[in-house]
Design a protein around this motif. Sequence first.
Motif, PDB file in Angstrom:
ATOM      1  N   LEU A 171       6.959  -8.846  11.263  1.00 23.47           N
ATOM      2  CA  LEU A 171       7.014  -7.393  11.143  1.00 23.47           C
ATOM      3  C   LEU A 171       5.982  -6.733  12.050  1.00 23.47           C
ATOM      4  CD1 LEU A 171       7.088  -7.241   7.227  1.00 23.47           C
ATOM      5  CD2 LEU A 171       9.045  -7.389   8.778  1.00 23.47           C
ATOM      6  N   LEU A 172       6.423  -5.692  12.766  1.00 27.24           N
ATOM      7  CA  LEU A 172       5.534  -4.886  13.592  1.00 27.24           C
ATOM      8  C   LEU A 172       5.314  -3.553  12.898  1.00 27.24           C
ATOM      9  CD1 LEU A 172       3.960  -4.485  16.229  1.00 27.24           C
ATOM     10  CD2 LEU A 172       6.077  -3.636  17.275  1.00 27.24           C
ATOM     11  N   LEU A 173       4.055  -3.242  12.572  1.00 28.79           N
ATOM     12  CA  LEU A 173       3.695  -2.027  11.844  1.00 28.79           C
ATOM     13  C   LEU A 173       3.095  -1.023  12.827  1.00 28.79           C
ATOM     14  CD1 LEU A 173       4.023  -4.234   9.683  1.00 28.79           C
ATOM     15  CD2 LEU A 173       2.004  -3.351   8.537  1.00 28.79           C
ATOM     16  N   VAL A 174       3.723   0.140  12.945  1.00 28.52           N
ATOM     17  CA  VAL A 174       3.344   1.124  13.956  1.00 28.52           C
ATOM     18  C   VAL A 174       3.031   2.463  13.304  1.00 28.52           C
ATOM     19  CG1 VAL A 174       4.156   2.391  15.974  1.00 28.52           C
ATOM     20  CG2 VAL A 174       4.799  -0.013  15.690  1.00 28.52           C
ATOM     21  N   GLY A 175       1.882   3.058  13.644  1.00 31.90           N
ATOM     22  CA  GLY A 175       1.569   4.377  13.104  1.00 31.90           C
ATOM     23  C   GLY A 175       0.106   4.723  13.228  1.00 31.90           C
ATOM     24  N   PRO A 176      -0.253   5.982  12.955  1.00 31.94           N
ATOM     25  CA  PRO A 176      -1.649   6.429  13.072  1.00 31.94           C
ATOM     26  C   PRO A 176      -2.560   5.704  12.095  1.00 31.94           C
ATOM     27  CG  PRO A 176      -0.118   8.286  12.822  1.00 31.94           C
ATOM     28  CD  PRO A 176       0.657   7.053  12.515  1.00 31.94           C
ATOM     29  N   PRO A 177      -3.866   5.743  12.334  1.00 30.98           N
ATOM     30  CA  PRO A 177      -4.818   5.134  11.394  1.00 30.98           C
ATOM     31  C   PRO A 177      -4.720   5.782  10.012  1.00 30.98           C
ATOM     32  CG  PRO A 177      -5.893   5.708  13.473  1.00 30.98           C
ATOM     33  CD  PRO A 177      -4.539   6.325  13.510  1.00 30.98           C
ATOM     34  N   GLY A 178      -4.938   4.976   8.979  1.00 35.28           N
ATOM     35  CA  GLY A 178      -5.002   5.499   7.616  1.00 35.28           C
ATOM     36  C   GLY A 178      -3.667   5.794   6.974  1.00 35.28           C
ATOM     37  N   THR A 179      -2.566   5.284   7.551  1.00 38.24           N
ATOM     38  CA  THR A 179      -1.244   5.596   7.001  1.00 38.24           C
ATOM     39  C   THR A 179      -0.651   4.467   6.171  1.00 38.24           C
ATOM     40  OG1 THR A 179      -0.335   5.000   9.176  1.00 38.24           O
ATOM     41  CG2 THR A 179      -0.619   7.343   8.706  1.00 38.24           C
ATOM     42  N   GLY A 180      -1.404   3.385   5.967  1.00 37.09           N
ATOM     43  CA  GLY A 180      -0.952   2.360   5.027  1.00 37.09           C
ATOM     44  C   GLY A 180      -0.583   1.018   5.626  1.00 37.09           C
ATOM     45  N   LYS A 181      -0.903   0.765   6.878  1.00 40.52           N
ATOM     46  CA  LYS A 181      -0.509  -0.503   7.502  1.00 40.52           C
ATOM     47  C   LYS A 181      -1.275  -1.678   6.879  1.00 40.52           C
ATOM     48  CE  LYS A 181      -1.452   0.952  11.691  1.00 40.52           C
ATOM     49  NZ  LYS A 181      -1.901   2.338  11.349  1.00 40.52           N
ATOM     50  N   THR A 182      -2.579  -1.542   6.754  1.00 41.40           N
ATOM     51  CA  THR A 182      -3.371  -2.617   6.155  1.00 41.40           C
ATOM     52  C   THR A 182      -3.011  -2.803   4.681  1.00 41.40           C
ATOM     53  OG1 THR A 182      -5.196  -2.183   7.683  1.00 41.40           O
ATOM     54  CG2 THR A 182      -5.709  -3.437   5.700  1.00 41.40           C
ATOM     55  N   LEU A 183      -2.802  -1.698   3.966  1.00 40.19           N
ATOM     56  CA  LEU A 183      -2.409  -1.785   2.566  1.00 40.19           C
ATOM     57  C   LEU A 183      -1.058  -2.488   2.421  1.00 40.19           C
ATOM     58  CD1 LEU A 183      -2.865  -1.170  -0.402  1.00 40.19           C
ATOM     59  CD2 LEU A 183      -1.961   1.140  -0.023  1.00 40.19           C
ATOM     60  N   THR A 184      -0.170  -2.300   3.386  1.00 41.59           N
ATOM     61  CA  THR A 184       1.124  -2.979   3.351  1.00 41.59           C
ATOM     62  C   THR A 184       0.945  -4.490   3.373  1.00 41.59           C
ATOM     63  OG1 THR A 184       2.336  -1.162   4.399  1.00 41.59           O
ATOM     64  CG2 THR A 184       3.268  -3.361   4.639  1.00 41.59           C
ATOM     65  N   ALA A 185       0.054  -4.978   4.238  1.00 44.56           N
ATOM     66  CA  ALA A 185      -0.195  -6.418   4.303  1.00 44.56           C
ATOM     67  C   ALA A 185      -0.690  -6.935   2.952  1.00 44.56           C
ATOM     68  CB  ALA A 185      -1.212  -6.721   5.400  1.00 44.56           C
ATOM     69  N   SER A 186      -1.617  -6.197   2.330  1.00 45.51           N
ATOM     70  CA  SER A 186      -2.135  -6.596   1.012  1.00 45.51           C
ATOM     71  C   SER A 186      -1.045  -6.541  -0.048  1.00 45.51           C
ATOM     72  CB  SER A 186      -3.293  -5.685   0.607  1.00 45.51           C
ATOM     73  OG  SER A 186      -4.395  -5.852   1.458  1.00 45.51           O
ATOM     74  N   ALA A 187      -0.227  -5.481  -0.009  1.00 47.67           N
ATOM     75  CA  ALA A 187       0.812  -5.304  -1.024  1.00 47.67           C
ATOM     76  C   ALA A 187       1.880  -6.383  -0.921  1.00 47.67           C
ATOM     77  CB  ALA A 187       1.447  -3.919  -0.882  1.00 47.67           C
ATOM     78  N   LEU A 188       2.273  -6.764   0.289  1.00 46.47           N
ATOM     79  CA  LEU A 188       3.269  -7.830   0.445  1.00 46.47           C
ATOM     80  C   LEU A 188       2.720  -9.161  -0.056  1.00 46.47           C
ATOM     81  CD1 LEU A 188       4.816  -6.996   3.953  1.00 46.47           C
ATOM     82  CD2 LEU A 188       5.941  -6.816   1.720  1.00 46.47           C
ATOM     83  N   ALA A 189       1.461  -9.440   0.251  1.00 47.41           N
ATOM     84  CA  ALA A 189       0.840 -10.670  -0.249  1.00 47.41           C
ATOM     85  C   ALA A 189       0.783 -10.653  -1.776  1.00 47.41           C
ATOM     86  CB  ALA A 189      -0.556 -10.833   0.344  1.00 47.41           C
ATOM     87  N   GLY A 190       0.396  -9.502  -2.343  1.00 50.56           N
ATOM     88  CA  GLY A 190       0.315  -9.390  -3.797  1.00 50.56           C
ATOM     89  C   GLY A 190       1.672  -9.518  -4.466  1.00 50.56           C
ATOM     90  N   GLU A 191       2.693  -8.880  -3.906  1.00 50.93           N
ATOM     91  CA  GLU A 191       4.042  -8.940  -4.475  1.00 50.93           C
ATOM     92  C   GLU A 191       4.581 -10.366  -4.481  1.00 50.93           C
ATOM     93  OE1 GLU A 191       6.159  -6.889  -5.901  1.00 50.93           O
ATOM     94  OE2 GLU A 191       5.101  -4.986  -5.690  1.00 50.93           O
ATOM     95  N   LEU A 192       4.297 -11.112  -3.425  1.00 51.86           N
ATOM     96  CA  LEU A 192       4.874 -12.449  -3.267  1.00 51.86           C
ATOM     97  C   LEU A 192       3.947 -13.550  -3.763  1.00 51.86           C
ATOM     98  CD1 LEU A 192       6.336 -11.869   0.306  1.00 51.86           C
ATOM     99  CD2 LEU A 192       7.623 -11.970  -1.844  1.00 51.86           C
ATOM    100  N   GLY A 193       2.752 -13.176  -4.245  1.00 55.07           N
ATOM    101  CA  GLY A 193       1.818 -14.181  -4.739  1.00 55.07           C
ATOM    102  C   GLY A 193       1.317 -15.109  -3.652  1.00 55.07           C
ATOM    103  N   LEU A 194       1.143 -14.574  -2.446  1.00 50.02           N
ATOM    104  CA  LEU A 194       0.715 -15.379  -1.305  1.00 50.02           C
ATOM    105  C   LEU A 194      -0.697 -14.986  -0.877  1.00 50.02           C
ATOM    106  CD1 LEU A 194       3.951 -15.215   0.898  1.00 50.02           C
ATOM    107  CD2 LEU A 194       3.179 -17.133  -0.517  1.00 50.02           C
ATOM    108  N   PRO A 195      -1.422 -15.902  -0.244  1.00 52.92           N
ATOM    109  CA  PRO A 195      -2.730 -15.530   0.312  1.00 52.92           C
ATOM    110  C   PRO A 195      -2.551 -14.624   1.523  1.00 52.92           C
ATOM    111  CG  PRO A 195      -2.175 -17.780   0.922  1.00 52.92           C
ATOM    112  CD  PRO A 195      -1.118 -17.339  -0.053  1.00 52.92           C
TER     113      PRO A 195
END
Length: 332
Positions: free
Chosen positions: A122-146
């Motif tokens: 996945l390529l995440l594109v957008g201005p700073p502070g719009t949720g790109k880093t949080l997306t990485a954390s949320a996908l890991a949390g949803e899938l139970g992955l490191p």
Amino acid sequence: MSNAEQFKALVQSHRDGDDAHFYAVALQLAAVEARRGHGKIAEEIRSLVDAAKSRPPSTSKTVALHQPRGDLAALLLASYPANRLADLVADAALRKQLDRVVREQRHITRIAAHGLSPRRKLLLVGPPGTGKTLTASALAGELGLPLFLIRLDILITKFMGETAARLRQVFEAIAATRGVYFFDEFDAIGSQRAMPNDVGEARRILNSFLQMLEQDHSQSLVLAATNHPDILDPALLRRFDDVLHYRLPDTEQAQTLLRHRLAGHLPKRVAWKGLATQASGLSYAEIAKASEDALKEALMNEEAQVDIKQVIAMLEERRVMRAGWKQNSAKG
């Protein structure tokens, strides 16, 4: 699949915490035993799987964190995020894309059985502070992955060939340990090969990344985030399964975020929509920080509730900070 491969798959899925894959392989073993006439063993395996599936998840379970070793310890920062997609305020189109990624990952065995691959690059594109880093954390949390954050400051060196060698180490880790691997500020690697300030080593790094990404057929998720899509090499787009676009929040999304952060801390009757208009032009991160600053002020002043005027003042403070940053960037 031979028994040896099935047992290997069982161990790997247990190691990676992939319950769905573990259960699928166990049921395959049960089917093999049934064909061999071992009906009792097959039924016992099926019963164990059914019991495990119906068991509620334990809240006290301690998950063994995959910690990189050796040279990888400096290249990868590992964590097990508790975030979920519900923590991410996003528009409908982005939410749909993320939900689809999670659904495909959860049905990875069924999809793979038909010779197909789930979305995972996945390529995440957008201005700073719009949720790109949080997306990485949320996908890991949803899938139970490191979650593994690739440290580009360590990855990229001035020595010819060393960056490509370290990049190969990262992709070997991607193949060996299932997880979410996050390349933040990806334009440091992915800038166009024909740019005027390009040097031969930069081209070699990008070519190496393109080759490794294309050859990667692991079960890990590879995420790359950038604030500057205009300087990315067009060849990258063909290597990613999806491009996710992030934008500044509109009034409705700002209102949702403010409610999440401040509900229960403001007076009962709040003109949320009017308050959200005060956040116009700010990012999700800036709104969240302004909300936290207002809450901290109330706590330090020993006030029972957050003053709406204080929230507005904090939002304005963030706006001034943004304007100052833009002005300094323009001068630079």
